[in-house]
Design an enzyme around this catalytic site. Structure first.
Site, PDB file in Angstrom:
ATOM      1  N   ASN A 212      52.391  -1.259  31.803  1.00 52.11           N
ATOM      2  CA  ASN A 212      51.726  -2.240  32.666  1.00 52.11           C
ATOM      3  C   ASN A 212      51.817  -3.605  31.978  1.00 52.11           C
ATOM      4  O   ASN A 212      51.078  -3.880  31.037  1.00 52.11           O
ATOM      5  CB  ASN A 212      50.260  -1.827  32.873  1.00 52.11           C
ATOM      6  CG  ASN A 212      49.491  -2.862  33.675  1.00 52.11           C
ATOM      7  OD1 ASN A 212      50.083  -3.755  34.282  1.00 52.11           O
ATOM      8  ND2 ASN A 212      48.168  -2.748  33.678  1.00 52.11           N
ATOM      9  N   TRP A 213      52.729  -4.433  32.463  1.00 48.81           N
ATOM     10  CA  TRP A 213      52.953  -5.728  31.804  1.00 48.81           C
ATOM     11  C   TRP A 213      51.839  -6.731  32.114  1.00 48.81           C
ATOM     12  O   TRP A 213      51.780  -7.790  31.500  1.00 48.81           O
ATOM     13  CB  TRP A 213      54.288  -6.330  32.254  1.00 48.81           C
ATOM     14  CG  TRP A 213      55.506  -5.589  31.824  1.00 48.81           C
ATOM     15  CD1 TRP A 213      55.585  -4.395  31.156  1.00 48.81           C
ATOM     16  CD2 TRP A 213      56.864  -6.011  32.035  1.00 48.81           C
ATOM     17  NE1 TRP A 213      56.897  -4.041  30.953  1.00 48.81           N
ATOM     18  CE2 TRP A 213      57.709  -5.022  31.484  1.00 48.81           C
ATOM     19  CE3 TRP A 213      57.448  -7.124  32.648  1.00 48.81           C
ATOM     20  CZ2 TRP A 213      59.100  -5.111  31.522  1.00 48.81           C
ATOM     21  CZ3 TRP A 213      58.832  -7.208  32.690  1.00 48.81           C
ATOM     22  CH2 TRP A 213      59.641  -6.220  32.129  1.00 48.81           C
ATOM     23  N   LYS A 214      51.042  -6.451  33.112  1.00 52.64           N
ATOM     24  CA  LYS A 214      49.987  -7.389  33.566  1.00 52.64           C
ATOM     25  C   LYS A 214      50.609  -8.755  33.874  1.00 52.64           C
ATOM     26  O   LYS A 214      51.770  -8.820  34.280  1.00 52.64           O
ATOM     27  CB  LYS A 214      48.877  -7.485  32.522  1.00 52.64           C
ATOM     28  CG  LYS A 214      48.363  -6.115  32.079  1.00 52.64           C
ATOM     29  CD  LYS A 214      47.091  -6.198  31.332  1.00 52.64           C
ATOM     30  CE  LYS A 214      46.743  -4.832  30.763  1.00 52.64           C
ATOM     31  NZ  LYS A 214      45.402  -4.764  30.234  1.00 52.64           N
TER      32      LYS A 214
ATOM     33  N   HIS B 125      43.091  -0.672  39.039  1.00 54.90           N
ATOM     34  CA  HIS B 125      42.989  -0.975  37.604  1.00 54.90           C
ATOM     35  C   HIS B 125      41.636  -1.634  37.345  1.00 54.90           C
ATOM     36  O   HIS B 125      41.139  -2.401  38.172  1.00 54.90           O
ATOM     37  CB  HIS B 125      44.141  -1.900  37.181  1.00 54.90           C
ATOM     38  CG  HIS B 125      44.242  -2.057  35.700  1.00 54.90           C
ATOM     39  ND1 HIS B 125      43.412  -2.887  34.986  1.00 54.90           N
ATOM     40  CD2 HIS B 125      45.052  -1.463  34.784  1.00 54.90           C
ATOM     41  CE1 HIS B 125      43.719  -2.792  33.692  1.00 54.90           C
ATOM     42  NE2 HIS B 125      44.705  -1.931  33.549  1.00 54.90           N
TER      43      HIS B 125
ATOM     44  N   GLU C 241      40.781  -4.073  35.647  1.00 52.46           N
ATOM     45  CA  GLU C 241      40.783  -5.542  35.738  1.00 52.46           C
ATOM     46  C   GLU C 241      40.688  -5.979  37.198  1.00 52.46           C
ATOM     47  O   GLU C 241      40.054  -6.985  37.513  1.00 52.46           O
ATOM     48  CB  GLU C 241      42.044  -6.102  35.048  1.00 52.46           C
ATOM     49  CG  GLU C 241      41.918  -5.992  33.533  1.00 52.46           C
ATOM     50  CD  GLU C 241      43.236  -5.884  32.785  1.00 52.46           C
ATOM     51  OE1 GLU C 241      44.300  -6.168  33.368  1.00 52.46           O
ATOM     52  OE2 GLU C 241      43.193  -5.484  31.597  1.00 52.46           O
TER      53      GLU C 241
ATOM     54  N   GLU D 178      41.168   5.392  32.216  1.00 48.52           N
ATOM     55  CA  GLU D 178      41.220   4.237  31.324  1.00 48.52           C
ATOM     56  C   GLU D 178      39.798   3.762  31.032  1.00 48.52           C
ATOM     57  O   GLU D 178      39.224   3.006  31.825  1.00 48.52           O
ATOM     58  CB  GLU D 178      41.993   3.099  31.989  1.00 48.52           C
ATOM     59  CG  GLU D 178      43.423   3.422  32.303  1.00 48.52           C
ATOM     60  CD  GLU D 178      44.269   2.162  32.305  1.00 48.52           C
ATOM     61  OE1 GLU D 178      45.170   2.066  31.466  1.00 48.52           O
ATOM     62  OE2 GLU D 178      43.985   1.266  33.113  1.00 48.52           O
TER      63      GLU D 178
ATOM     64  N   GLY E 112      42.745  -3.103  25.879  1.00 50.25           N
ATOM     65  CA  GLY E 112      43.031  -4.383  25.227  1.00 50.25           C
ATOM     66  C   GLY E 112      42.098  -4.702  24.070  1.00 50.25           C
ATOM     67  O   GLY E 112      42.059  -5.819  23.580  1.00 50.25           O
TER      68      GLY E 112
ATOM     69  N   SER F  19      44.527   0.894  24.747  1.00 47.63           N
ATOM     70  CA  SER F  19      45.002   0.664  23.380  1.00 47.63           C
ATOM     71  C   SER F  19      45.902   1.787  22.862  1.00 47.63           C
ATOM     72  O   SER F  19      45.804   2.178  21.694  1.00 47.63           O
ATOM     73  CB  SER F  19      43.825   0.409  22.427  1.00 47.63           C
ATOM     74  OG  SER F  19      43.132  -0.763  22.822  1.00 47.63           O
TER      75      SER F  19
ATOM     76  N   GLY G  64      49.381  -1.072  28.123  1.00 50.62           N
ATOM     77  CA  GLY G  64      49.367  -2.515  28.372  1.00 50.62           C
ATOM     78  C   GLY G  64      50.062  -3.257  27.247  1.00 50.62           C
ATOM     79  O   GLY G  64      51.285  -3.363  27.191  1.00 50.62           O
ATOM     80  N   GLY G  65      49.276  -3.771  26.297  1.00 52.15           N
ATOM     81  CA  GLY G  65      49.779  -4.628  25.223  1.00 52.15           C
ATOM     82  C   GLY G  65      51.027  -4.096  24.526  1.00 52.15           C
ATOM     83  O   GLY G  65      51.996  -4.834  24.319  1.00 52.15           O
TER      84      GLY G  65
END
Ligand code: PEP
Length: 256
Positions: free
Chosen positions: A11-13, A97, A99, A171, A177, A217, A238-239
């Site tokens: 997930n590049w966001k 998600h 977010e 999640e 993150g 994470s 993600g990151g």
């Protein structure tokens, strides 16, 4: 022994310019990945979907949208439809998600509409659920997860039928993150709870077949232990998915 094929989803966001996206896609597509052992998916921002489609078309790497509207077209300024995602080479879409839920006020009712629209359009939804730190500290994790599942999959629960391609992603919000991963044991407990919920609401086969990803994470150094858990079927990353080497060492967890 799990019969479910692991899925590693990036997930590049809201990250990466087109040039950066091209570099990352080239890095991922040129890697030797054993697609008998793992499915690999990237979810770039909308602006890089066409590029991803062009670069990945002759590979086994799958593409997802990070979000979508539930209507197929119309006066919804700023939105993107399931058909548009499909037309840009997406086979999957991330919905709900945390977010989106927290920053864009997406309720589980909205998530349910998106799940329905995805299924109708032939997109596979990756449905995200997870508790906040406060909810965990208040010992409400299982209540929150149950409610999110009941509401986000309301239509399917009513029909008592869930397509077996649907993917769930647990999640915990406090792990996204933040560098704090749920321990494999903590994550496994929730994954098992979700699998039991699937069996109760659908049937044994659905419970055994649906893949449940872990997200929060995930890094090259914790993926192996997470994947040893019996009910963890992959990861939403993600990151660590923004660099080819870290994403690939997660995706190729089977080598370590
Ligand atoms: C995510 O955004 O789905 C996620 C899990 O992010 P990170 O890996 O950065 O915690």
């Amino acid at each position: 022994m799990k019969n479910r094929k692991p899925l590693m989803a990036a997930n590049w966001k809201m990250n990466l310019s087109l040039d950066e996206a091209r570099d990352l896609l080239n890095g991922v597509r040129s890697a030797k990945i054993d697609f008998n052992k793992v499915e690999v998916l990237v979810a770039p921002p909308f602006t890089a979907l066409q590029l991803a489609h062009a670069l990945l078309t002759e590979t086994d790497i799958l593409i997802a949208g990070q979000n979508m509207h539930w209507e197929s077209k119309g006066a919804f300024t700023g939105e993107i439809s399931p058909l548009m995602l499909k037309g840009t080479g997406c086979s999957h879409v991330i919905v709900g998600h945390s977010e989106r839920r927290a920053l864009f006020f997406e309720t589980s009712d909205i998530v349910n509409s998106k799940v329905d629209a995805a299924i109708e359009t032939g997109l596979i939804p990756i449905v995200c659920i997870g508790e906040t730190l406060k909810e965990r500290e208040d010992k409400k994790t299982f209540d929150i997860i149950r409610t999110q599942l009941n509401e986000s999959l309301k239509t399917n629960c009513k029909k008592r039928n869930l397509p077996q391609s649907v993917i769930l992603a647990y999640e915990p919000v406090w792990a996204i993150g933040t560098g704090k991963t749920a321990t494999p044991e903590v994550a496994q407990k929730v994954h098992l709870f979700i699998r039991r919920w699937l069996i109760e609401n659908f049937d044994n086969n659905t419970g055994e077949t649906i893949r449940i990803l872990y997200g929060g994470s995930v890094k090259p150094d914790n993926i192996k232990e997470l994947m040893l858990q019996p009910d963890i079927d992959g990861a939403l990353i993600g990151g660590a998915s923004l660099k080819a080497d870290s994403f690939l060492s997660i995706a190729k967890f089977y080598e370590s």
